[in-house]
Enzyme design. Structure first.
Site, PDB file in Angstrom:
ATOM      1  CG  HIS A 100      -4.097  40.122  72.640  1.00 44.85           C
ATOM      2  ND1 HIS A 100      -4.553  41.341  73.044  1.00 44.85           N
ATOM      3  CD2 HIS A 100      -2.784  40.000  72.494  1.00 44.85           C
ATOM      4  CE1 HIS A 100      -3.607  41.896  73.600  1.00 44.85           C
ATOM      5  NE2 HIS A 100      -2.211  41.191  72.861  1.00 44.85           N
ATOM      6  CD  GLU A 118       0.847  40.836  71.058  1.00 45.34           C
ATOM      7  OE1 GLU A 118      -0.059  41.658  70.809  1.00 45.34           O
ATOM      8  OE2 GLU A 118       1.311  40.779  72.050  1.00 45.34           O
ATOM      9  CG  HIS A 175       1.034  38.181  76.000  1.00 40.76           C
ATOM     10  ND1 HIS A 175      -0.383  37.773  75.572  1.00 40.76           N
ATOM     11  CD2 HIS A 175       1.039  39.452  75.521  1.00 40.76           C
ATOM     12  CE1 HIS A 175      -0.965  38.920  74.956  1.00 40.76           C
ATOM     13  NE2 HIS A 175      -0.229  39.873  75.024  1.00 40.76           N
ATOM     14  NE  ARG A 195      -4.967  47.415  81.178  1.00 41.50           N
ATOM     15  CZ  ARG A 195      -6.049  48.416  80.935  1.00 41.50           C
ATOM     16  NH1 ARG A 195      -7.064  48.079  81.737  1.00 41.50           N
ATOM     17  NH2 ARG A 195      -5.807  49.464  80.143  1.00 41.50           N
TER      18      ARG A 195
END
Length: 315
Positions: A100, A118, A175, A195
């Site tokens: 991200h 996150e 991740h 991705r």
């Protein structure tokens, strides 16, 4: 009851995913759309999944509307959007290896979106489960070489995981959640995911889009492991853990077996019942319930045998 003191219960939004399963239905008794339901957006005001209020004065209102028109419920904190998004993720299969961006990169490249920090609380997982966090490239040059040669097993870093583990995933961290893991995720209110690799899976007969160049842009090298330091306190019938505090949110966990009065000094609190059942201010609550403690409600009482994940923002 005064609307400013009412606990706001949320109606979740569900997203089907290629890697999703049925545990949101079987374990949380949610009314999910299919056997491939990967995500429960439990507390969200994001345009891609805006929750409605399920009770009281604001029943049927979107959370985004309350943020816009009733900012007093959230302590009149600044910001053009509700800052957090709480999910439960059921990974029946591996998610794509991803990364991200931070606020700065997303703001420039993704039409003003927030970036995405996150964190994950592992609700359950298969025996010998692993997750992917981090990479083994020494620098950007080696990262690019490994990606272009598709040396994924050499690049990615797998670590063992068990129920109750917690991980902070900062922007720029490679991740992936892997098969058999059920996670409660607290994140910035963003739906931006790059991705890096999707195991060559097909969706409707074609590969899903990858974002190689953007991923290379934002992946931080070398990877520096972030240690989780869980601070614990005990009260009568109550065990509290501080899981993380960062620039975007804090996350705590409370395990209750009894009754306890709490005083809130934050602008608002988000609560997700992860186990058990009980009451809050004499209102029944159970596993799978998600609700917001508004700014006007400074004191609240929890009773029962239950576990709750609590999150919020600092003033």
């Amino acid at each position: 009851m005064n609307g400013e003191k009412e606990i706001l219960f949320l109606n979740p939004v569900f997203l089907e995913q290629i890697w999703g399963g049925n545990r949101l239905a079987t374990e949380f008794h949610y009314d999910t759309p299919s056997e491939r339901t990967g995500e429960c957006w439990a507390v969200s005001a994001h345009e891609n999944g805006d929750c409605t209020i399920g009770n009281g004065t604001y029943k049927g209102e979107f959370l985004s509307t309350l943020w816009k028109d009733h900012r007093e419920l959230f302590g009149n904190v600044k910001g053009d959007r509700f800052p957090l998004l709480i999910k439960i993720i059921d990974a029946k299969e591996d998610l794509a290896i991803q990364v991200h961006p931070d606020d700065n990169y997303a703001g420039i490249h993704e039409n003003g979106s927030l970036g995405k920090a996150e964190c994950w609380y592992v609700l359950d997982c298969n025996e010998n489960a692993e997750i992917i966090i981090g990479h083994n490239a020494r620098d950007k040059e080696e990262l690019i070489e490994m990606i272009h040669k598709k040396e994924w097993n050499r690049l990615i870093r797998r670590i063992p995981v068990k129920k109750g583990d917690f991980f902070q995933i900062d922007p720029g961290t490679v991740h992936a959640i892997t098969a058999g893991i059920l996670i409660l995720e607290t994140q910035q209110s963003s739906d931006i995911t790059y991705r890096l690799y999707d195991f060559d899976r097909l969706s409707n007969g074609v590969p899903r889009e990858l974002h190689i160049e953007k991923s290379i842009d934002v992946i931080k090298t070398p990877y520096v492991e972030r240690k989780s330091e869980r601070m614990t306190t005990r009260g009568p019938g109550c065990f509290k853990e501080g899981l993380v505090e960062c620039d975007y949110y804090f996350v705590d966990k409370i395990d209750m077996d009894g009754i306890q009065i709490f005083h809130n000094t934050n602008p608002f609190l988000i609560m997700s019942v992860s186990e058990g059942k009980g009451t809050i201010n004499h209102i029944p609550i159970k596993k799978g319930d998600h609700f917001i403690i508004p700014n006007g409600l400074k004191d609240y009482t929890l009773e029962g045998k239950l576990s709750i994940i609590i999150s919020g923002i600092n003033k």
